[in-house]
Design a protein around this motif. Structure first.
Motif, PDB file in Angstrom:
ATOM      1  N   GLU A   1      -4.806   3.596  -5.296  1.00 60.47           N
ATOM      2  CA  GLU A   1      -4.113   4.752  -4.716  1.00 60.47           C
ATOM      3  C   GLU A   1      -3.723   4.471  -3.267  1.00 60.47           C
ATOM      4  O   GLU A   1      -2.614   4.802  -2.838  1.00 60.47           O
ATOM      5  CB  GLU A   1      -4.983   5.999  -4.806  1.00 60.47           C
ATOM      6  N   LYS A   2      -4.616   3.861  -2.502  1.00 60.50           N
ATOM      7  CA  LYS A   2      -4.310   3.535  -1.111  1.00 60.50           C
ATOM      8  C   LYS A   2      -3.235   2.450  -1.029  1.00 60.50           C
ATOM      9  O   LYS A   2      -2.383   2.477  -0.144  1.00 60.50           O
ATOM     10  CB  LYS A   2      -5.566   3.106  -0.362  1.00 60.50           C
ATOM     11  N   ILE A   3      -3.264   1.506  -1.945  1.00 59.76           N
ATOM     12  CA  ILE A   3      -2.241   0.461  -1.969  1.00 59.76           C
ATOM     13  C   ILE A   3      -0.881   1.085  -2.260  1.00 59.76           C
ATOM     14  O   ILE A   3       0.105   0.804  -1.570  1.00 59.76           O
ATOM     15  CB  ILE A   3      -2.602  -0.620  -3.008  1.00 59.76           C
ATOM     16  N   THR A   4      -0.831   1.957  -3.246  1.00 64.38           N
ATOM     17  CA  THR A   4       0.422   2.632  -3.585  1.00 64.38           C
ATOM     18  C   THR A   4       0.912   3.470  -2.412  1.00 64.38           C
ATOM     19  O   THR A   4       2.102   3.451  -2.078  1.00 64.38           O
ATOM     20  CB  THR A   4       0.229   3.522  -4.831  1.00 64.38           C
ATOM     21  N   GLU A   5       0.004   4.181  -1.765  1.00 66.13           N
ATOM     22  CA  GLU A   5       0.385   5.012  -0.616  1.00 66.13           C
ATOM     23  C   GLU A   5       0.919   4.152   0.530  1.00 66.13           C
ATOM     24  O   GLU A   5       1.888   4.516   1.191  1.00 66.13           O
ATOM     25  CB  GLU A   5      -0.806   5.849  -0.152  1.00 66.13           C
ATOM     26  N   THR A   6       0.300   2.995   0.749  1.00 64.68           N
ATOM     27  CA  THR A   6       0.769   2.083   1.792  1.00 64.68           C
ATOM     28  C   THR A   6       2.198   1.638   1.509  1.00 64.68           C
ATOM     29  O   THR A   6       3.062   1.655   2.398  1.00 64.68           O
ATOM     30  CB  THR A   6      -0.154   0.851   1.882  1.00 64.68           C
ATOM     31  N   LEU A   7       2.463   1.247   0.276  1.00 63.12           N
ATOM     32  CA  LEU A   7       3.808   0.817  -0.106  1.00 63.12           C
ATOM     33  C   LEU A   7       4.814   1.962   0.002  1.00 63.12           C
ATOM     34  O   LEU A   7       5.960   1.759   0.415  1.00 63.12           O
ATOM     35  CB  LEU A   7       3.801   0.218  -1.505  1.00 63.12           C
ATOM     36  N   GLU A   8       4.388   3.158  -0.346  1.00 65.11           N
ATOM     37  CA  GLU A   8       5.275   4.325  -0.242  1.00 65.11           C
ATOM     38  C   GLU A   8       5.661   4.615   1.209  1.00 65.11           C
ATOM     39  O   GLU A   8       6.746   5.113   1.474  1.00 65.11           O
ATOM     40  CB  GLU A   8       4.621   5.560  -0.870  1.00 65.11           C
TER      41      GLU A   8
END
Length: 103
Positions: free
Chosen positions: A9-16
Motif C-alpha cells: 500500500e505504501k509503495i502504491t501510494e509513493t508511486l501515485e
C-alpha cells in the motif's frame, strides 16, 4: 543509507504521488549533472530482494530543491530519463513522513 519498504500500500501510494507530474526528456549527462549538484533521495522499485541492484526496473530521484528525476518513462523503458517541469517542494517531506524515513 537504505530503507526497505515492503508494504504494498505504501509503495502504491509513493508511486501515485509522482504519477501525472509534467515532465520532459533530459539527456543522461544532464541528469547526472543535476544529481551531482545537490543532495538527492533515490526511490527504487525492485521485484525481488535488494541483492541484484544492477537490474532496477524503475527508479526516481527527488533533489533537495524539489526537482524530480525519473530514470525512464515506464518500467523497462529504453527512452531518455525525464525531469519534472515544476519543482515539488513538499513532495520529499511528504514521502519521507509516509515511509518513516528519518535520514
Amino acid at each position: 543509507m537504505t530503507k526497505i519498504v515492503k508494504d504494498k500500500e505504501k509503495i502504491t501510494e509513493t508511486l501515485e504521488m509522482v504519477k501525472g507530474l509534467e515532465v520532459k526528456e533530459i539527456e543522461v549527462n544532464r541528469m547526472f549533472e543535476k544529481l551531482r549538484a545537490q543532495n538527492a533521495y533515490m526511490f527504487s522499485f525492485l521485484e525481488n530482494d535488494v541483492g541484484d541492484t544492477e537490474k532496477i526496473p524503475y527508479a526516481f530521484y527527488i533533489l533537495e530543491d524539489g526537482t524530480v528525476l525519473f530514470t525512464a518513462e515506464n518500467v523497462g523503458s529504453p527512452e531518455y530519463p525525464r525531469v519534472s517541469l515544476d519543482k515539488q517542494e513538499d513532495l520529499l517531506g511528504e514521502m519521507r513522513e509516509m515511509l518513516d524515513v528519518e535520514f
